[in-house]
Design a protein around this motif. Structure first.
Motif, PDB file in Angstrom:
ATOM      1  N   HIS A 335       0.823  -1.219   0.000  1.00 14.28           N
ATOM      2  CA  HIS A 335       0.000   0.000   0.000  1.00 14.28           C
ATOM      3  C   HIS A 335       0.854   1.265   0.000  1.00 14.28           C
ATOM      4  O   HIS A 335       0.334   2.365  -0.116  1.00 14.28           O
ATOM      5  CB  HIS A 335      -0.973  -0.004   1.186  1.00 14.28           C
ATOM      6  CG  HIS A 335      -0.354   0.300   2.514  1.00 14.28           C
ATOM      7  ND1 HIS A 335       0.358  -0.624   3.239  1.00 14.28           N
ATOM      8  CD2 HIS A 335      -0.315   1.438   3.247  1.00 14.28           C
ATOM      9  CE1 HIS A 335       0.788  -0.071   4.355  1.00 14.28           C
ATOM     10  NE2 HIS A 335       0.394   1.179   4.393  1.00 14.28           N
ATOM     11  N   ASN A 342      -2.749   4.950  -1.112  1.00 16.60           N
ATOM     12  CA  ASN A 342      -4.086   5.434  -0.783  1.00 16.60           C
ATOM     13  C   ASN A 342      -4.028   5.969   0.640  1.00 16.60           C
ATOM     14  O   ASN A 342      -3.797   5.208   1.581  1.00 16.60           O
ATOM     15  CB  ASN A 342      -5.082   4.271  -0.890  1.00 16.60           C
ATOM     16  CG  ASN A 342      -6.496   4.677  -0.500  1.00 16.60           C
ATOM     17  OD1 ASN A 342      -6.709   5.769   0.041  1.00 16.60           O
ATOM     18  ND2 ASN A 342      -7.441   3.805  -0.759  1.00 16.60           N
ATOM     19  N   PRO A 343      -4.237   7.286   0.807  1.00 15.49           N
ATOM     20  CA  PRO A 343      -4.080   7.881   2.143  1.00 15.49           C
ATOM     21  C   PRO A 343      -5.034   7.285   3.178  1.00 15.49           C
ATOM     22  O   PRO A 343      -4.818   7.423   4.383  1.00 15.49           O
ATOM     23  CB  PRO A 343      -4.372   9.369   1.905  1.00 15.49           C
ATOM     24  CG  PRO A 343      -4.953   9.484   0.545  1.00 15.49           C
ATOM     25  CD  PRO A 343      -4.581   8.262  -0.224  1.00 15.49           C
ATOM     26  N   GLU A 344      -6.077   6.624   2.702  1.00 20.65           N
ATOM     27  CA  GLU A 344      -7.050   6.077   3.667  1.00 20.65           C
ATOM     28  C   GLU A 344      -6.654   4.706   4.207  1.00 20.65           C
ATOM     29  O   GLU A 344      -7.259   4.202   5.144  1.00 20.65           O
ATOM     30  CB  GLU A 344      -8.428   5.986   3.015  1.00 20.65           C
ATOM     31  CG  GLU A 344      -9.060   7.358   2.928  1.00 20.65           C
ATOM     32  CD  GLU A 344     -10.352   7.366   2.162  1.00 20.65           C
ATOM     33  OE1 GLU A 344     -10.964   6.296   1.997  1.00 20.65           O
ATOM     34  OE2 GLU A 344     -10.736   8.457   1.710  1.00 20.65           O
ATOM     35  N   THR A 345      -5.655   4.081   3.613  1.00 22.41           N
ATOM     36  CA  THR A 345      -5.244   2.760   4.099  1.00 22.41           C
ATOM     37  C   THR A 345      -4.490   2.926   5.417  1.00 22.41           C
ATOM     38  O   THR A 345      -3.481   3.631   5.466  1.00 22.41           O
ATOM     39  CB  THR A 345      -4.342   2.050   3.062  1.00 22.41           C
ATOM     40  OG1 THR A 345      -4.983   2.127   1.796  1.00 22.41           O
ATOM     41  CG2 THR A 345      -4.110   0.600   3.440  1.00 22.41           C
ATOM     42  N   TYR A 346      -4.995   2.296   6.456  1.00 22.06           N
ATOM     43  CA  TYR A 346      -4.397   2.434   7.792  1.00 22.06           C
ATOM     44  C   TYR A 346      -4.036   1.036   8.297  1.00 22.06           C
ATOM     45  O   TYR A 346      -4.915   0.239   8.633  1.00 22.06           O
ATOM     46  CB  TYR A 346      -5.395   3.129   8.731  1.00 22.06           C
ATOM     47  CG  TYR A 346      -4.884   3.266  10.143  1.00 22.06           C
ATOM     48  CD1 TYR A 346      -3.765   4.044  10.434  1.00 22.06           C
ATOM     49  CD2 TYR A 346      -5.536   2.617  11.202  1.00 22.06           C
ATOM     50  CE1 TYR A 346      -3.300   4.175  11.737  1.00 22.06           C
ATOM     51  CE2 TYR A 346      -5.073   2.743  12.499  1.00 22.06           C
ATOM     52  CZ  TYR A 346      -3.963   3.519  12.757  1.00 22.06           C
ATOM     53  OH  TYR A 346      -3.495   3.642  14.043  1.00 22.06           O
TER      54      TYR A 346
END
Ligand SMILES: Cc1ncc(COP(=O)(O)O)c(C=O)c1O
Length: 383
Positions: A335, A342-346
């Motif tokens: 990621h 993708n900045p939303e991948t945590y």
């Protein structure tokens, strides 16, 4: 860059294949046989792996990536579908998922084994999820029973990426024997190698479809067609690809397969030496092997806490530049790669492990002196 002071000592690479006269003789035999492409030797290789796994079928292909692609195509995974996978892995599975028009969904790993966490995978399931693709990190199998149950409960396909785990067990189950489909790699650095190669094993209906797709969509092998002189009698049942393993490659694979148990024992001895000699160094975390696991030791991954200027990268640089020792990193999380950012991948555990992980040399071609050299170098860096 500091100069390497010990010019007399040859560089110790992170990995080197062990190829002997047996492989050479088998390849020569193939070259002289008149049959070079997928034929009797690839078939023997498939049968050996199939039998060891207790799988319904097996298909030897040109790479593990090809095996993953065929697995997804055979399972009809396509646009609108999601496949749950770890991010701390090689890009092969996510890439193949995207090539099929589906979307990889990254779930976090567990702190101890760095394998996909079953709870995180469960939390990532949506109505679009079609499959879970686990990966047995370093050769330590993931929680196969938990993933089998999760897949069954949600009617998902379970794919094992066993590129690191051709010879590993958990709770008595061999890695590769639990998923609906399993893929292996025989890439140059893997536990056994053919240079390039892979294998798909598992459910008979899916492997049969994959075999069809991996041979242009033609429903009989070139060996059968040409061998039995029915060259004209072929049809293309589905538009396929060309992913078969040639016999030149399978010749190497067959001889490497016969050495697999010895190779793993050699790797385990090196891991044991590292365990005994590197334990207790502050900020250095050695691999934890679960009690229920027989580890395949493709990698010996350590974690290095960033303390007082010492980081994973400074250690890797010093091992290479000062001590002439190669290391590797497994992995830059998928990621974090340009194609997947993708900045939303945590994924906090993945991030934490990926920033600290270093793979020390651990392969059968290492001598006892090589192993000691790595141990001494690490101790020097910790002094
Ligand atoms: C976990 C994992 N899966 C898949 C692959 C792809 O293997 P291949 O190079 O045989 O396609 C690799 C290769 O390094 C890998 O480490």
């Amino acid at each position: 860059m500091p100069a390497r002071p010990v010019a007399a000592v040859p560089f110790l690479p992170w990995n080197r294949p062990s190829i002997g006269p047996e492989e050479e003789a088998e390849v020569l035999d193939t070259l002289r046989s008149g049959w070079l492409t997928h034929g009797p030797k690839a078939t023997r290789f498939e049968e050996a792996v199939r039998e060891a796994l207790g799988a319904q079928d097996a298909f030897a292909v040109s790479s593990c990536t090809a095996a993953v692609h065929l697995a997804l195509l055979a399972a009809r995974i396509g646009p609108g579908d999601e496949v749950i996978t770890p991010s701390l892995t090689f890009c092969a599975v996510p890439n193949a998922v995207v090539q099929c028009g589906a979307a990889p969904v990254f779930a976090d790993i567990d702190q101890v084994t760095f394998n996909l966490d079953p709870a995180a995978a469960e939390a990532a399931i949506t109505p679009r999820t079609k499959a879970i693709a686990v990966m047995h990190y370093a050769g330590q199998p993931c929680d196969l029973a938990a993933f089998r149950k999760l897949a069954d409960d949600h009617q998902l396909l379970l794919i094992e990426d066993a590129a690191h785990a051709l010879h590993a067990w958990r709770d008595g189950a061999r890695a590769g024997s639990v998923g609906d489909l399993t893929v292996f790699s025989f890439y140059a650095n893997k536990v056994i190698t053919c240079g390039e190669g892979g294998l798909l094993a598992g459910r008979g209906d899916l492997v049969e479809q994959a075999r069809l797709l991996g041979r242009h969509g033609i429903d009989s092998s070139a060996w059968r067609r040409h061998g039995e002189r029915r060259t004209a009698e072929y049809d293309v049942a589905v538009p396929g690809l060309k992913y078969t393993m040639p016999d030149i490659t399978a010749a190497v694979g067959l001889r490497q397969w016969a050495k697999l148990a010895d190779f793993t024992a050699a790797r385990a001895r090196i891991a044991d030496a590292y365990d005994r000699s590197l334990a207790g160094l502050p900020g250095l975390r050695l691999p934890t092997v679960l009690e229920e696991v027989r580890h395949g030791w493709f990698l010996y991954p350590v974690l290095i806490d960033p303390v007082r200027g010492r980081t994973r990268d400074t250690v890797a640089d010093a091992l290479r530049d000062v001590h002439g020792i190669g290391t590797s990193v497994h992995f830059k999380p998928v990621h974090r790669l340009a194609a997947y950012r993708n900045p939303e991948t945590y994924l906090p555990v993945t991030e934490q492990v990926a920033a600290r992980e270093l793979s020390l040399p651990c392969y059968p071609a290492m001598t006892a002196a090589d192993v000691q050299r790595v141990i001494d170098a690490v101790h020097t860096l910790w002094r």
